[in-house]
Design an enzyme around this catalytic site. Sequence first.
Site, mmCIF file in Angstrom:
data_model
loop_
_atom_site.group_PDB
_atom_site.id
_atom_site.type_symbol
_atom_site.label_atom_id
_atom_site.label_comp_id
_atom_site.label_asym_id
_atom_site.label_seq_id
_atom_site.Cartn_x
_atom_site.Cartn_y
_atom_site.Cartn_z
ATOM 1 C CG ASP B 15 -2.121 0.820 1.095
ATOM 2 O OD1 ASP B 15 -2.193 1.576 0.093
ATOM 3 O OD2 ASP B 15 -3.009 0.742 1.956
ATOM 4 C CG ASP B 110 -3.645 4.064 -3.119
ATOM 5 O OD1 ASP B 110 -4.501 3.189 -3.360
ATOM 6 O OD2 ASP B 110 -3.738 4.861 -2.183
ATOM 7 C CD GLU B 111 -5.826 -1.180 -1.846
ATOM 8 O OE1 GLU B 111 -5.467 -1.908 -0.915
ATOM 9 O OE2 GLU B 111 -6.968 -0.733 -1.960
#
Lengths: 384, 412
Positions: B15, B110-111
């Site tokens: 993450d 974003d992960e």
Amino acid sequence: MPVETLAATGAATMEITLSKFELLKELTATQGVVERKTTIPILSNYLFEAAGDTLSLTATDLDLSLRTSCAAKVKKEGSCTIPARKLYDYVKLLPDGDISIKLLENHWIQIRCGRSNTKMVGMARANFPTLPVFPTAGVISIPAKVLRAMIGRTIFAIANEESRYTLNGALMVLKPESITMVATDGHRLAHVERPGEKFEGISGELKTLVPKKAMNELRILLDATDAEHIEFAKDESTLFFRIGQRLLTSRQLTGQFPNYEAVLPKDNNKSITVRRSEFSSAIQRVAQFADERSGAIKMRLEKNELKISSSSTETGESEDSLETTYDGDLVTMGFNSAYLLDFLKAAGADQVRLEFKDSQSAGQLRPEESEDYKYRYIVMPMRI
Amino acid sequence: MAEPSTPLRTIFHVDMDAFFVSVEELYDPSLKGKPVVVGGQRDERGVVSAASYAARKFGVHSAMPLRTAAKLCPQAIFVNGHMDRYRDYSQKAHAVLRNFSPLVEMASIDEAYLDLTGTERLHGPPLKAAHALHAAMKDQTQLNCSVGIGTSRLVAKVASAQAKPNGVLWVVPGMEASLLAPLKVGAIPGVGKVMEKNLHALGIECVGDLAKLDERFLEERFGKWGLALAGKSRGEDAGGWFDTSVGEETDPKSISHEHTYNEDTANSEQLEATLMKLSEMVCRRLREHHLYARTVQLKLRDEKFNTITRAHTLAAPTQIDAEIYEAIRTLFRKNWKPGTKVRLLGVQTSSFEEGEGQMNLLDNTKHDKWKQALSTADKLRDKFGEGAVGMASGLKSGFREKTQENPAERKK
């Protein structure tokens, strides 16, 4: 008191008696035109007008209007509006016999029949839209049977996409000795021509775009009439169809119908002939296992054989084959099964012919027997 | 529970830390360490896309109205979001991850989840691999990330949340239940507000309470979902998309974009321009996924917060901007009363197919020209960013693309 005086003083009256059977017949015929949504409340009402020995009923949704009439004993001439759906539902439940309808104060309407007594809430007659008047000139007579047959052969190909405005109707072309109807949704096109008719009052050709909604109503009205001919007329904005005592008017679609002649296939060099009922049954069976959304089926032509097949990851796969005379190259084409079935249902011939070129070009279907109608159906394949 | 014969899996959840803010900091280093709010200006309509750790201390979190954020943290620096930058860095991060495992699944911008099962000989034990990944990420993207390691996606995700910021946490196999037990039930991915309330009503506050319950009780109470919950409370992947393996292709069920106006508007030209722009953005993503949509849906929220959605099924599936827009515009014109001020518009597509199938009889050439033009436009966007080209009529909408950083962050 004489009627004219009443009208002059503005006091509205109307009182009639008529047979439930006659009224219900006309109510049933006009239900399709009554506005279902209640955005403009007056449009969910009928306009009733009593004069002489007739009751006229009018319904409109602004795109379409339908005016019809039935015999009535008119005690007091006049007019009123009545909620269409409610009236229809109520009259259906009344016993056979005479119904009396009387306008009360505040636009209420009393309906009595035998021991039943109801008062319905109406609306001011003045709010009912003014409807176009049937033109006195340029009226063309069309055989009812012919018009009905042509609508049945084209209506299903009209586009449902409202955004494709000019495809939301069928093009009717009247010439002194023929009538043609064309409809397309951009994927398939139905084209039917009836030669050998005589149309008075036409020089050159008269092209009219008839909206799908009007085609639908027209078909229902034609199914229910014994009239041999209907009267057709138009002015700048409105189309008029008079079928017996019923008058259907429709707002015209403006805009240019696509140049369909450019897409009629000219170089289809292969063809097969099959029995319509066998072809249709095979497609229906195979289509059960086609992708649900696209309805795609494969048609594969081998020597003297047509193989129809489908497969879907969810339901399985299926194949049917028909014997036919064919000696050309192997060809596999994809088609939307629903498009083919639409034609086969409408075609009404024993044998149909499929003319084609390859998997990328439009195929053409027609009834094999030359009937009184020149009927052709052009359908684009699917990529498979 | 995992079959005894199946080897334990090693799943990483990577993450990115305060992703949007960190990317903005790379472009403007003066933002470093300060309370930063990404998503728009302090007096604007709309919501926070992301907040820096310094801003989060004041209670600012993503999906919160910008004006609320301004009240909570008046000294915060408000910056507009730059979706093209984030997409760019997301791709860079993806490239780093791909060096560690072919089984990478970007769960959002974003992960990502990585399956590193059986890579010990290549990368060493999990913790060593995680540190290498962490360092490689910093080296190649200049961005910090947090890595959670577990035997399931669920545990990996929970672990990465605990490792934040800029840390690595390995949940040793067998320790899953004790890691999860003290957590609030809302921390379990897939447990939303409604479920949380239902569980609280049963006196279940922590995951540990949940684990103590009989599976059958949960099943009777919540159906299939109850069974999934029971599994989750033990740290297993169960239910929803947690069922799929990492890297397994799961195509989206729908693709949509929305826009909230800074000021409600009844200007039909501007509204239709917005719909054009949204249709364009949706179609761009359809083409990225190689999907053709058959259903289009309009979302319309007026100034009084009345929200309607209206859908239309097309005769043939498409990924062409103009065709989606035409259908959306028709829906809009039918459902918008001129003069009504609009607060939000949305365009959603669904019922996906993998090809357009049906060929056109009438406007084949027009259709094909569109296809060519759009493919060229997409190439320009890939190279120069999303704003590089667009339909002229969409320009009048004059709005920036907005997006949410992983909204689950709110729970942390």
